[in-house]
Scaffold this active site. Structure first.
Site, PDB file in Angstrom:
ATOM      1  N   GLY A 148     -10.324  29.728  34.454  1.00 45.74           N
ATOM      2  CA  GLY A 148     -10.916  29.763  33.116  1.00 45.74           C
ATOM      3  C   GLY A 148     -12.399  29.427  33.186  1.00 45.74           C
ATOM      4  N   THR A 205      -5.738  27.495  41.389  1.00 45.74           N
ATOM      5  CA  THR A 205      -4.804  28.575  41.729  1.00 45.74           C
ATOM      6  C   THR A 205      -5.484  29.768  42.406  1.00 45.74           C
ATOM      7  OG1 THR A 205      -5.047  29.310  39.455  1.00 45.74           O
ATOM      8  CG2 THR A 205      -3.094  28.058  39.974  1.00 45.74           C
ATOM      9  N   GLU A 215      -0.680  24.995  34.324  1.00 46.16           N
ATOM     10  CA  GLU A 215      -0.687  23.553  34.609  1.00 46.16           C
ATOM     11  C   GLU A 215       0.719  23.022  34.867  1.00 46.16           C
ATOM     12  OE1 GLU A 215      -3.414  21.368  32.097  1.00 46.16           O
ATOM     13  OE2 GLU A 215      -4.503  23.195  31.638  1.00 46.16           O
TER      14      GLU A 215
END
Lengths: 710, 710
Positions: A198, A159, A457
């Protein structure tokens, strides 16, 4: 006038919630340990889970208690890293299956640890597995020891700041430099900054980057590349900028970050090339199906269904144990003339049952679906890998069909179950009143950590649209060309039977129909068929965008159909006959509440249920099913076998001693010795401040006025 | 094979969300400053709000920015106290009306400050006003300067660890000691520990304690007493134990605490005795209506309706400004052959409109109801006070009737509006995707701070039951005795017209009926009537406990009826005719979505709407109303006139420059210079650890095996 009133509450003794729970527990009709075999799929699974839980509960680094709720973001970040370090040592001994179960359990009591590992072992490695050759997977995951959280720590660079759901639209570029046989990875503008990544802020050494492949000025769409971020001294590589995206609503233990690439060069062989290749001379081979490169997300979606089961189990256990111990008002079950009678237990109020029992039932129903979809993804990916390894084109196409089905099932389950769990956390919290709002009873953190599952997700609404759309298209194709649908949506082939002149025949006509689970499943099928049919008509006049809300509803109904069907299948083959009646009751209750009551508008509008049956549903069937569930609530929650550490809520502990447990924890974490705040000076200064006149230096007094007016 | 694909996104330039917003703003059809007059009730109110906002924005202590979201609990506690100290200086100049507005605005950008003050000036003083004599009020509130947050800081000691909603059942005792002319306040056991008491942990000097009055061994029920907790040096009085209840889901700026009283003595005249008196010799006079002593909670409930309006306004502004700037996929409004076309703005997807516009409408509808109920409470309390002062028994009874009506209206509004706002925060957050989950965009804190409003000062479900019950009783009494209902529920008198042989006549039969707001209001009336009627029948067979869920639904419908009716009344008298069409459209949209769509099951089951009309509602009416709202979304949100500081979300700022604002804030709060974590050693040690064999000291190697097997 002097009037006396009766006393409402005995003052002679305090509440005794512990006895309420324990005495009920003694009267339960089945063994919760055995019921757990159903929930976890087998006795072996249940025993594995028990031993893993024990290992982690006793581990000096991994265990958790109420102090967890007092940690700051900085502490959470650090402890999460320390815990991952510890988990990596278990990983050196665990098989993948065992480790996945370990991670799933860890996710219950410390979701940030689970996610921060999952980004590396789940997303990063899955991306390589999905998009890389066998040798690329072996090199990056095994030879480099990434799979043991060693050497390399990967992150998943999909993303961007201005692009999330529309992955095809991301704007980072990977431009082939033929002269040097390299790709140049670049972030063209702020919108293309990788965002939410992340592990990027502090942990990751490598990133699986989604970037547009540019060769000779031609844009070939989004492909995947391994880009090193930090060297073995953990220093940033040149051209790499990373930053911490900072505080989040939850999961602050994860170091989500942003990444900008400024003309970063990687060798050509860092491109993942199972399906897509760039030759030395710049020839490009593209994959047979673009979606294949997003299979990395599938594993996560499947895992979230299992997470939903465990979350539903955890929060309903807390809320129901509290509801047994807590008493409030004297309800209809108390003799109004009995002054000494105790107040009514919350759990005995029909409204309280209607609020909570559906989520208890949902935990059971979702557990079955979670096990099933987990098996399906394992099988499907194996078949695909084998076909690719054997270069078996027919096998690949077949596997792609199975993948498409898996996209639908996992997408509808992920979105529906994560929403359901979010709703459950909130309702369970509210049902505990003020004590649900205390951080120490876990709901706040559970909610804050959880709800991102509805977004990441695959945003739940975008997934819902993407699942609803092919179903409506199927129905339109059945109508137009007599297409025959295969797989888990094959019930759509009954289109003619339930539309046209049969469009208004109800499937559920009375209270007994509603309680027949097979009829209920049929009713969901008809609801999906008629929704698809009517929505299809609108699509022909308008467009798919116009019917987004309907598509999301269709996707949810599809998930409920999958879950209930699979649950019933599993109950039928469960080898402990004495427990089956309880399970069937849960299925009926789930159908009556989570499906029929919630979608009453849809079922009525499409004449799948009669208005009379809906009235009965609410006034008769749901109360009746709740009263059937009521006697074994303790066993039904004990069957989840979540330890006090996993529950981590004093009002939800096994012993049911809600007030003592809670007060003890509050006092141990907030010493009553600190009855003056560190900032008490600000308060005392305010309360004891001189008068306004004095602080105004007496400048506005009459005396001053006389002087200043002269 | 070599295939080329088209590029989806132009790489030449970054996104330009700012222009999207600004160019739309230039095209709006009305002046948002003038529209604010409607929302705030008058031009004068709107101007007052502007000047108060400006004062606080510029204040060196009160202003807030993104760093607020990074504060720890300890920092929040401290800054909240410092801010209260500052606010107290404004209070020395503000009238009560002005100060209430100031507090309401403060509540938008720092709710903990608002609540921590509200406990003192709202609950504590309201309790004295509601239960004390005029002289008691004057002494405690004015003479002691409490009302200026000076001298005394009060807290509100109602709830206990084991008793919240059932106030009549609380167990703290106040035993009259005739010999010494004192009350002895005591906590008999752990369950009676005062719990959740805002201000008790660190701030409060006095507590308004709800305790059972015991005289000569007789229990007279729950009365109110002023009990000093801390002396003027802020040291705890003897017999007082307090503690911090610690971390909460939100509002960590408030020092909620617990209190235990161990035989604490207070003079008899510390009892609040407007309605209830104990004489020197122990004679007891009880109040005409027990509920009169809970009027302290009414003001808070009314304030929460206003809070709901401001929260709905804030989160819908953020989500809608983001939806204008954010582009995602190429929707149906883009020519698929136009490669250069930008992606579609989120706000132009019908599903996105359906998700968000109802909450925009709700902000408008709720604003009207909030102003009305605020006026009502002021009037009612004044009338009551006057009657009590004049010892006018008839006047008191009349005022009590008005109070009962106010209990119903404020309770149904408080519960319905706080739930609605909670739902809005969540949906608005989800609609912003991942960026909604960043702490800096405000939704997380908004939600965590907000949801306690659904629990405190009357749990929403308990309130719902308590509102639904009298309505059902009214209908049963109309049926049985031909009772005539007065006040805001007088529409129940139409019972016969809409039941019996007319039970199945729909009120809304087609798309045009749905859009007629008067018919819609009528339909809600009929829904309430029929729900009460059918529920009443069940009550006769079963009990009120059995129909808890139905009672809550009835209460919600009652609130929507109140809100829509009042909104329409206000639109009719609004003096700016050019804005009325926009307001009517919002009313229609609110009715269609928040009422009809959400309660479709109820409206269908009771045949108030036809199935065809529900189908039209979803496929025609809601999309149509959304498309009518769409063109003026910028003006409709600008009309709330919430400044960037109040919004406190970079993606929701007035300039619409979502990405630059957001990235700037993230970087300023999380310097990219910190690309190694303070805890990096744990990560690096893990990644660069020696092999397992080495760490096992080579004890499991083949060589060791040979030696150890010898």
């Amino acid at each position: 006038m002097v009037v006396t009133t009766k006393k409402n509450v005995s003052l002679s003794q305090g509440p005794d919630p512990k006895s309420s729970l324990q005495s009920e527990r003694a009267k339960q009709k089945f063994d919760p340990q055995e019921m757990q075999y159903f929930l976890e799929g087998s006795k072996e699974n249940a025993e594995l889970i028990k031993s893993l839980t024990q290992q982690m509960e006793r581990d000096p680094i991994l265990w958790t208690d109420g102090s967890y709720y007092d940690l700051t973001k900085e502490e959470l970040r650090k402890f999460t890293a320390v815990k991952i370090n510890r988990v990596s040592r278990y990983l050196e001994f665990d098989s993948i299956q065992v480790f996945n179960r370990r991670l799933s359990l860890l996710g219950v009591f410390d979701p940030a640890v689970c996610t921060r590992i999952g980004v590396n072992l789940g997303l990063f490695i899955s991306c390589i597995r999905g998009n890389g050759t066998y040798d690329q997977l072996k090199y990056w995951a095994l030879d480099k020891e990434t799979a043991q959280i060693k050497g390399i720590y990967g992150c998943f660079g999909m993303t961007e700041l201005a692009h999330g759901s529309n992955v095809m639209g991301i704007e980072t570029t990977a431009t082939f430099d033929k002269d040097n046989d390299e790709f140049i990875i670049n972030t063209p503008h702020i919108g293309a900054t990788k965002w939410w990544i992340g592990g990027a802020a502090h942990s990751s050494t490598h990133c699986a980057v989604y970037a547009r492949l540019i060769v000779d000025g031609e844009d070939y769409g989004v492909k995947t590349f391994i880009v090193p971020l930090r060297d073995s001294n953990h220093d940033l590589m040149p051209g790499i900028s990373v930053g911490d995206i900072g505080a989040k609503m939850g999961r602050d233990g994860i170091d989500n970050g942003w990444i900008q690439f400024s003309s970063v060069r990687i060798p050509r062989f860092f491109m993942l090339q199972k399906f897509c290749k760039v030759s030395r001379t710049g020839d490009v081979i593209l994959p047979p199906l673009e979606q294949l490169s997003y299979s990395a997300l599938l594993g996560g979606r499947v895992m979230m269904v299992l997470d939903s089961y465990r979350m539903l189990a955890r929060v309903s256990t807390i809320a129901l144990r509290y509801a047994i111990g807590r008493r409030q008002f004297k309800g209809d079950n108390v003799d109004p003339d009995d002054e000494e009678a105790l107040e009514t237990q919350l759990i005995d109020y029909p409204l309280h049952q209607k609020r909570l029992f559906p989520y208890l039932a949902a935990a059971y129903i979702v557990s079955a679906g979670a096990l099933k979809i987990e098996e399906t993804i394992q099988d499907t990916l194996l078949v695909l890998d084998d076909a690719v390894d054997d270069n078996d084109e027919e096998g690949i196409m077949k596997a792609i069909d199975a993948m498409k089905s898996l996209f639908i099932d996992s997408g509808s389950l992920k979105s529906t179950c994560t929403w359901l769990a979010a709703e459950a956390i909130d309702e369970c919290r509210q049902s505990c009143g003020g004590h649900g709002y205390s951080a120490y009873n876990g709901f706040g953190k559970a909610y804050n950590d959880w709800v991102v599952q509805c977004t990441w997700e695959g945003d739940n609404n975008v997934l819902g649209i993407n699942i609803g759309k092919p179903l409506v298209k199927h129905v339109m194709a059945i109508e137009d060309d007599g297409k025959v649908v295969k797989g888990s949506s094959d019930f759509l082939n009954q289109l003619k039977q339930y539309t046209g002149k049969n469009l208004e025949t109800p499937v559920l006509d009375n209270a007994s129909d509603i309680q027949d689970v097979k009829k209920l499943i049929k009713a969901i099928e008809v609801a999906i068929i008629r929704s698809c049919y009517v929505t299809g008509k609108t699509v022909r006049e308008k467009s798919f965008d116009y019917v987004g809300a309907e598509l999301v509803t269709i996707s949810k109904l599809k998930a409920h159909h999958y879950l209930l069907s699979e649950f019933i299948r599993r109950v039928e083959i469960f080898d402990q006959a004495d427990k089956k009646p309880y399970l069937y009751t849960l299925a009926r209750l789930y159908g009556a509440t989570i499906v029929l009551d919630k979608y009453a508008g849809t079922f009525l509008a499409y004449s799948i249920i009669s208005p009379k049956a809906v009235a009965d549903l609410r006034s008769v069937v749901i109360p009746k099913l709740c009263s059937e569930v009521r006697p074994n609530v303790v066993a039904l929650t004990d069957s989840f076998q979540q330890s006090d550490m996993m529950i981590n809520a004093p009002i939800g502990k096994y012993d049911g001693d809600i007030y003592e447990n809670y007060f003890d924890l509050v006092k141990s974490l907030n010493s009553p010795a600190n009855h003056k705040a560190p900032y008490s000076a600000a308060l005392e200064g305010m309360l004891n401040r001189p008068s306004l006149t004095e602080r105004e230096r007496f400048e506005k007094t009459l005396e001053a006025g006389e002087i200043l007016s002269k």
